[in-house]
Design an enzyme around this catalytic site. Structure first.
Site, short mmCIF file in Angstrom:
data_model
loop_
_atom_site.label_atom_id
_atom_site.label_comp_id
_atom_site.label_asym_id
_atom_site.label_seq_id
_atom_site.Cartn_x
_atom_site.Cartn_y
_atom_site.Cartn_z
N TYR A 1 0.90 -1.16 0.18
CA TYR A 1 0.10 0.14 -0.06
C TYR A 1 0.70 1.31 -0.10
CZ TYR A 1 -4.00 -3.20 1.02
OH TYR A 1 -4.68 -4.09 0.92
N ASN B 1 -12.71 -0.70 -5.44
CA ASN B 1 -12.19 -1.21 -7.06
C ASN B 1 -13.60 -2.07 -7.25
OD1 ASN B 1 -11.61 -2.39 -9.42
ND2 ASN B 1 -9.90 -3.53 -8.47
N CYS C 1 -6.06 -5.28 -7.97
CA CYS C 1 -5.99 -4.78 -6.37
C CYS C 1 -5.58 -5.97 -5.37
CB CYS C 1 -7.10 -4.24 -5.92
SG CYS C 1 -8.97 -5.43 -6.05
N HIS C 2 -5.64 -7.36 -6.16
CA HIS C 2 -5.13 -8.47 -5.30
C HIS C 2 -3.57 -8.53 -5.04
CE1 HIS C 2 -5.21 -9.72 -9.42
NE2 HIS C 2 -4.27 -10.58 -9.05
N GLU D 1 -0.57 -16.44 -10.14
CA GLU D 1 0.11 -15.60 -10.97
C GLU D 1 1.45 -15.87 -10.94
OE1 GLU D 1 -0.63 -11.28 -10.35
OE2 GLU D 1 -2.76 -11.67 -11.37
#
Length: 182
Positions: A110, A133, A141-142, A168
């Site tokens: 953040y 979001n 945002c993850h 990912e």
């Protein structure tokens, strides 16, 4: 139909263990829901942003979006090509734009996001904007975690956030391995 009403097409997309609601305006994808969300919760989320919305279920209309989301969950897509129609405050939109710059398979804190927008003291406000979001996954945002590496809040739930980060990371490693063998 009233001229102020807006047709919003919606469908569900089966993303592995999570069926998700997705919706679009005539301009693009406007919503991707959370796992376990009821239709009533989905409708309330849409009505909050589009009070005059007329919801129409249409798998065919959302096919471009649902196909790309499925490809992402299958590990064959790392970014999305479809248009997005989201509105927020100027600050939220600045944060969402910064989120789209986080590369696939990477994470930022953040604080990193606050620094990227040149507002290093706005860490809490960054977290609030990220939580607003409306299009999970497509605006990633993850990929935002705590400064200490902790997996923190996510509208889709911590379990889903961990899954997306692992997905990912796994596909990023596989891609790197296949490139090094060439």
């Amino acid at each position: 139909m009233n001229t102020k009403e807006q047709i919003i097409h919606w469908s569900t997309v089966d993303c592995g263990q999570w069926p998700l609601y997705a919706a679009q305006t005539k301009k693009g994808l406007c919503y991707v829901g959370s796992p376990g969300q009821s239709y009533e919760e989905f409708e309330a989320s849409i009505r909050k942003r589009f009070p005059q919305a007329f919801l129409v279920k249409s798998e065919e209309t959302l096919k471009i979006y649902t196909d790309e989301l499925r490809e992402y969950f299958e590990g064959t897509r790392q970014s999305f090509s479809f248009p997005i129609d989201i509105k927020g405050t100027p600050f939220q939109e600045e944060i969402w734009k910064a989120l789209k710059q986080i590369p696939y398979g990477n994470t930022y804190s953040y604080s990193d996001i606050a620094e990227r927008i040149q507002k290093p003291k706005a860490v809490r406000a960054v977290g609030t904007a990220i939580g607003a979001n409306p299009v999970l996954i497509t605006i990633p945002c993850h990929r935002v975690i705590g400064k200490n590496g902790a997996i923190t809040g996510y509208r889709g739930g911590i379990e889903m956030k961990q899954y997306l980060l692992q997905l990912e990371s796994q596909h990023k490693e596989e891609k790197l391995l296949s490139c090094s063998r060439k």
